[in-house]
Design a protein around this motif. Structure first.
Motif, PDB file in Angstrom:
ATOM      1  N   LEU A  58     -98.668  91.159  30.541  1.00  0.00           N
ATOM      2  CA  LEU A  58     -99.979  90.601  30.872  1.00  0.00           C
ATOM      3  C   LEU A  58     -99.908  89.083  30.685  1.00  0.00           C
ATOM      4  O   LEU A  58    -100.317  88.549  29.658  1.00  0.00           O
ATOM      5  CB  LEU A  58    -101.055  91.210  29.968  1.00  0.00           C
ATOM      6  CG  LEU A  58    -101.149  92.743  29.994  1.00  0.00           C
ATOM      7  CD1 LEU A  58    -101.956  93.251  28.809  1.00  0.00           C
ATOM      8  CD2 LEU A  58    -101.758  93.209  31.302  1.00  0.00           C
ATOM      9  N   PRO A  59     -99.374  88.355  31.669  1.00  0.00           N
ATOM     10  CA  PRO A  59     -99.227  86.901  31.522  1.00  0.00           C
ATOM     11  C   PRO A  59    -100.578  86.187  31.554  1.00  0.00           C
ATOM     12  O   PRO A  59    -101.508  86.608  32.243  1.00  0.00           O
ATOM     13  CB  PRO A  59     -98.376  86.507  32.739  1.00  0.00           C
ATOM     14  CG  PRO A  59     -97.841  87.792  33.301  1.00  0.00           C
ATOM     15  CD  PRO A  59     -98.828  88.846  32.933  1.00  0.00           C
ATOM     16  N   GLU A  60    -100.664  85.089  30.805  1.00  0.00           N
ATOM     17  CA  GLU A  60    -101.857  84.236  30.797  1.00  0.00           C
ATOM     18  C   GLU A  60    -103.131  85.051  30.560  1.00  0.00           C
ATOM     19  O   GLU A  60    -104.122  84.923  31.275  1.00  0.00           O
ATOM     20  CB  GLU A  60    -101.957  83.454  32.113  1.00  0.00           C
ATOM     21  CG  GLU A  60    -100.790  82.520  32.368  1.00  0.00           C
ATOM     22  CD  GLU A  60    -100.699  81.400  31.333  1.00  0.00           C
ATOM     23  OE1 GLU A  60    -101.759  80.973  30.840  1.00  0.00           O
ATOM     24  OE2 GLU A  60     -99.580  80.979  31.010  1.00  0.00           O
ATOM     25  N   LEU A  61    -103.098  85.877  29.540  1.00  0.00           N
ATOM     26  CA  LEU A  61    -104.243  86.732  29.220  1.00  0.00           C
ATOM     27  C   LEU A  61    -105.348  85.916  28.550  1.00  0.00           C
ATOM     28  O   LEU A  61    -105.109  85.265  27.535  1.00  0.00           O
ATOM     29  CB  LEU A  61    -103.795  87.859  28.289  1.00  0.00           C
ATOM     30  CG  LEU A  61    -104.879  88.868  27.917  1.00  0.00           C
ATOM     31  CD1 LEU A  61    -105.110  89.836  29.073  1.00  0.00           C
ATOM     32  CD2 LEU A  61    -104.501  89.627  26.653  1.00  0.00           C
ATOM     33  N   PRO A  62    -106.582  85.936  29.081  1.00  0.00           N
ATOM     34  CA  PRO A  62    -107.678  85.207  28.429  1.00  0.00           C
ATOM     35  C   PRO A  62    -108.004  85.818  27.061  1.00  0.00           C
ATOM     36  O   PRO A  62    -107.970  87.034  26.890  1.00  0.00           O
ATOM     37  CB  PRO A  62    -108.857  85.382  29.396  1.00  0.00           C
ATOM     38  CG  PRO A  62    -108.247  85.809  30.692  1.00  0.00           C
ATOM     39  CD  PRO A  62    -107.006  86.565  30.340  1.00  0.00           C
ATOM     40  N   THR A  63    -108.320  84.978  26.112  1.00  0.00           N
ATOM     41  CA  THR A  63    -108.688  85.455  24.782  1.00  0.00           C
ATOM     42  C   THR A  63    -110.136  85.929  24.764  1.00  0.00           C
ATOM     43  O   THR A  63    -110.956  85.522  25.594  1.00  0.00           O
ATOM     44  CB  THR A  63    -108.523  84.343  23.741  1.00  0.00           C
ATOM     45  OG1 THR A  63    -109.355  83.231  24.104  1.00  0.00           O
ATOM     46  CG2 THR A  63    -107.075  83.889  23.657  1.00  0.00           C
ATOM     47  N   SER A  64    -110.443  86.784  23.804  1.00  0.00           N
ATOM     48  CA  SER A  64    -111.832  87.220  23.621  1.00  0.00           C
ATOM     49  C   SER A  64    -112.674  86.096  23.034  1.00  0.00           C
ATOM     50  O   SER A  64    -113.848  85.942  23.376  1.00  0.00           O
ATOM     51  CB  SER A  64    -111.876  88.447  22.704  1.00  0.00           C
ATOM     52  OG  SER A  64    -111.180  89.532  23.274  1.00  0.00           O
ATOM     53  N   SER A  65    -112.088  85.321  22.140  1.00  0.00           N
ATOM     54  CA  SER A  65    -112.803  84.202  21.527  1.00  0.00           C
ATOM     55  C   SER A  65    -112.803  82.985  22.446  1.00  0.00           C
ATOM     56  O   SER A  65    -111.997  82.873  23.368  1.00  0.00           O
ATOM     57  CB  SER A  65    -112.152  83.827  20.192  1.00  0.00           C
ATOM     58  OG  SER A  65    -112.439  84.778  19.200  1.00  0.00           O
ATOM     59  N   LYS A  66    -113.719  82.064  22.141  1.00  0.00           N
ATOM     60  CA  LYS A  66    -113.801  80.803  22.869  1.00  0.00           C
ATOM     61  C   LYS A  66    -113.513  79.647  21.914  1.00  0.00           C
ATOM     62  O   LYS A  66    -113.796  79.729  20.717  1.00  0.00           O
ATOM     63  CB  LYS A  66    -115.186  80.643  23.499  1.00  0.00           C
ATOM     64  CG  LYS A  66    -115.494  81.693  24.560  1.00  0.00           C
ATOM     65  CD  LYS A  66    -116.872  81.481  25.160  1.00  0.00           C
ATOM     66  CE  LYS A  66    -117.159  82.523  26.236  1.00  0.00           C
ATOM     67  NZ  LYS A  66    -118.503  82.333  26.841  1.00  0.00           N
ATOM     68  N   TYR A  67    -112.971  78.574  22.477  1.00  0.00           N
ATOM     69  CA  TYR A  67    -112.543  77.442  21.669  1.00  0.00           C
ATOM     70  C   TYR A  67    -113.005  76.136  22.310  1.00  0.00           C
ATOM     71  O   TYR A  67    -113.201  76.057  23.524  1.00  0.00           O
ATOM     72  CB  TYR A  67    -111.012  77.434  21.526  1.00  0.00           C
ATOM     73  CG  TYR A  67    -110.461  78.767  21.081  1.00  0.00           C
ATOM     74  CD1 TYR A  67    -110.390  79.106  19.736  1.00  0.00           C
ATOM     75  CD2 TYR A  67    -110.035  79.714  22.019  1.00  0.00           C
ATOM     76  CE1 TYR A  67    -109.910  80.337  19.330  1.00  0.00           C
ATOM     77  CE2 TYR A  67    -109.553  80.948  21.620  1.00  0.00           C
ATOM     78  CZ  TYR A  67    -109.493  81.255  20.275  1.00  0.00           C
ATOM     79  OH  TYR A  67    -109.020  82.485  19.879  1.00  0.00           O
ATOM     80  N   ARG A  68    -113.161  75.134  21.471  1.00  0.00           N
ATOM     81  CA  ARG A  68    -113.527  73.808  21.961  1.00  0.00           C
ATOM     82  C   ARG A  68    -112.736  72.769  21.177  1.00  0.00           C
ATOM     83  O   ARG A  68    -112.508  72.924  19.974  1.00  0.00           O
ATOM     84  CB  ARG A  68    -115.027  73.561  21.802  1.00  0.00           C
ATOM     85  CG  ARG A  68    -115.482  72.179  22.291  1.00  0.00           C
ATOM     86  CD  ARG A  68    -116.992  72.044  22.244  1.00  0.00           C
ATOM     87  NE  ARG A  68    -117.633  72.894  23.228  1.00  0.00           N
ATOM     88  CZ  ARG A  68    -117.801  72.573  24.508  1.00  0.00           C
ATOM     89  NH1 ARG A  68    -117.352  71.410  24.951  1.00  0.00           N
ATOM     90  NH2 ARG A  68    -118.408  73.388  25.334  1.00  0.00           N
ATOM     91  N   LYS A  69    -112.341  71.705  21.886  1.00  0.00           N
ATOM     92  CA  LYS A  69    -111.592  70.622  21.264  1.00  0.00           C
ATOM     93  C   LYS A  69    -112.544  69.539  20.798  1.00  0.00           C
ATOM     94  O   LYS A  69    -113.393  69.063  21.558  1.00  0.00           O
ATOM     95  CB  LYS A  69    -110.577  70.049  22.262  1.00  0.00           C
ATOM     96  CG  LYS A  69    -109.490  69.193  21.640  1.00  0.00           C
ATOM     97  CD  LYS A  69    -108.449  68.821  22.682  1.00  0.00           C
ATOM     98  CE  LYS A  69    -107.278  68.096  22.057  1.00  0.00           C
ATOM     99  NZ  LYS A  69    -106.246  67.733  23.083  1.00  0.00           N
TER     100      LYS A  69
END
Length: 212
Positions: free
Chosen positions: A56-67
């Motif tokens: 499963l390449p480049e699988l989106p994460t369940s969590s979200k992130y911000r820089k």
């Protein structure tokens, strides 16, 4: 499956030729080639008639992130991250996640932390998490390098856990590889720990590998 993935990462650490690696994608392709050649899993393009683990390449994460200030944090108003390679029978619940990191100029602090943040985040729910890193250094190898990189590995895991916060009730098996390529030598360090472990209490195994 976890043991087979770890064996491949050890093989990559042993075989890697730093002069042949131009960027992180080289590591992705080498890993996938070995994974498929070993019959461990397949790349599913049809979703029909296949049994066993799939890539499963480049699988989106369940969590979200911000820089923020050049550092990544969990954020409800952020964006999903992407796992370089996940392996599982269902893309809704992959069993293993593998991230890769490459730098031609030493230890990239925030990139390492962000990879660990995605791997250790309990909402992403991986049974096995692996970070395979290859860093190039301009100096000749010395014993101080092993001690310094060991501290950096421990600090990176602690930083990721601090940013997650809700870590105490979650356990994943983390396998953290660092291959340091120096003038005239190559060093491999491996940290193996469960999510509930204190990184300062986890032994980091180091070995000097033949320089390819």
């Amino acid at each position: 499956m976890e043991n087979k993935i770890i064996q491949i990462l050890y093989q990559m650490a042993d075989e890697i030729n730093i002069s042949a690696v131009r960027n992180e994608r080289y590591l992705h392709h080498d890993f996938v080639q070995k994974l498929i050649a070993g019959g461990i899993c397949c790349l599913d393009l049809t979703r029909e008639g296949l049994l066993g683990p799939i890539l499963l390449p480049e699988l989106p994460t369940s969590s979200k992130y911000r820089k923020n200030d050049n550092k990544y944090y969990l954020a409800d108003n952020g964006s999903p991250g992407f796992i370089d390679i996940a392996v599982g029978t269902d893309d809704l619940q992959p069993k293993a996640a593998i991230e890769f990191c490459f730098s031609g100029s030493g230890w990239p602090t925030e990139r390492v932390c962000y990879n660990l943040l995605k791997l250790l985040d309990p909402l992403n729910n991986f049974e096995c998490s692996c970070l395979f890193s290859v860093f190039k250094y301009d100096n000749n190898y010395s014993d101080n390098d092993m001690n310094r990189i060991s501290r950096q590995m421990t600090d990176a895991v602690k930083t990721a856990k601090d940013r997650i916060g809700k870590f105490s009730d979650y356990t994943t098996n983390l396998h953290f590889f660092v291959v340091g390529c120096f003038n005239g030598g190559k060093l491999c360090l491996v940290m193996q720990m469960s999510g509930s472990s204190d990184p300062e209490s986890v032994e980091i195994y180091g070995c000097i590998l033949p320089f390819n």
